[in-house]
Design a protein around this motif. Structure first.
Motif: not given
Length: 213
Positions: A1-18
């Motif tokens: 399953m692939n919802g398709g990218a609404a946009r790209r993360i790029g080389s940004s900071t990403l919060v891991i929900a954990t």
């Protein structure tokens, strides 16, 4: 399953929900080659939302959206579990719940051998010859603070065995034999397991969509 990218993360900071340091380290290592810096929701003091969804997608999205809204940054969450065909897909989203000890089963906490025994006991009640097909599912969800999101689902097909074998895995790994192999996930070298796992499948879909050229 692939919802398709609404946009790209790029080389940004990403919060891991954990709030789990191990999960942050694992996902951070997978994303590091793409220039993504990962921080955990726990390090930001964000509360863990209750997983009230009835599907892996719902729970992953619930966690990703909570982290994105709470941090103001893009967030990644995962939800995973074991489904058994003969048990109508159970334990499914309740995979971890089946391992939680009840008040009469000892000290609070998770007992994975007990959980594996519950699955095996239900299969045996269905009688000899009951198909033992099963699969692990992993859903990775990315959410942005403005509400955009995308979802990637991976699966690892296999069968269940009994008694449990191996000490290298966790959860239901000692009773899960991936398709095309004779070893359980808990008997495989960790690098080999990660190469063919449901999480690897989901992550490959995320990488192709988010970082593909």
């Amino acid at each position: 399953m692939n919802g398709g990218a609404a946009r790209r993360i790029g080389s940004s900071t990403l919060v891991i929900a954990t709030h789990n340091a191990g999960k942050l380290k694992e996902l951070g290592a997978l994303l590091d080659p793409y220039g993504v810096k990962c921080i955990s929701a726990g390090s930001l003091g964000l509360p863990e939302p209750k997983e009230t969804g009835t599907t892996f997608v719902q729970n992953a999205m619930l966690k990703a959206r909570a982290a994105a809204e709470g941090s103001g940054m893009a967030a990644l969450a995962d939800d995973s579990g074991l489904s058994v065909a003969a048990l109508d897909g159970r334990p499914g989203v309740y995979t971890a719940d089946w391992a939680e000890r009840q008040w009469f089963e000892g000290a609070p906490g998770r007992d994975w051998f007990m959980a594996m025994g519950k699955v095996e006991g239900m299969l045996q009640q269905l009688g000899p010859g009951t198909p033992r097909d099963a699969w692990f599912t992993c859903v990775l969800a990315i959410a942005w603070p403005d509400g955009e999101s995308c979802v990637y689902e991976g699966r690892a097909e296999g069968t269940l065995t009994w008694p449990p074998r191996g000490t290298l895995g966790f959860g239901y790994d000692p009773v899960f034999v991936p398709a095309g192999r004779s070893e359980t996930f808990a008997e495989l070298d960790p690098d080999e397991k990660h190469r063919i796992s449901h999480r690897a499948d989901a992550f490959a879909r995320l990488v192709a969509d988010q970082f593909g050229r």
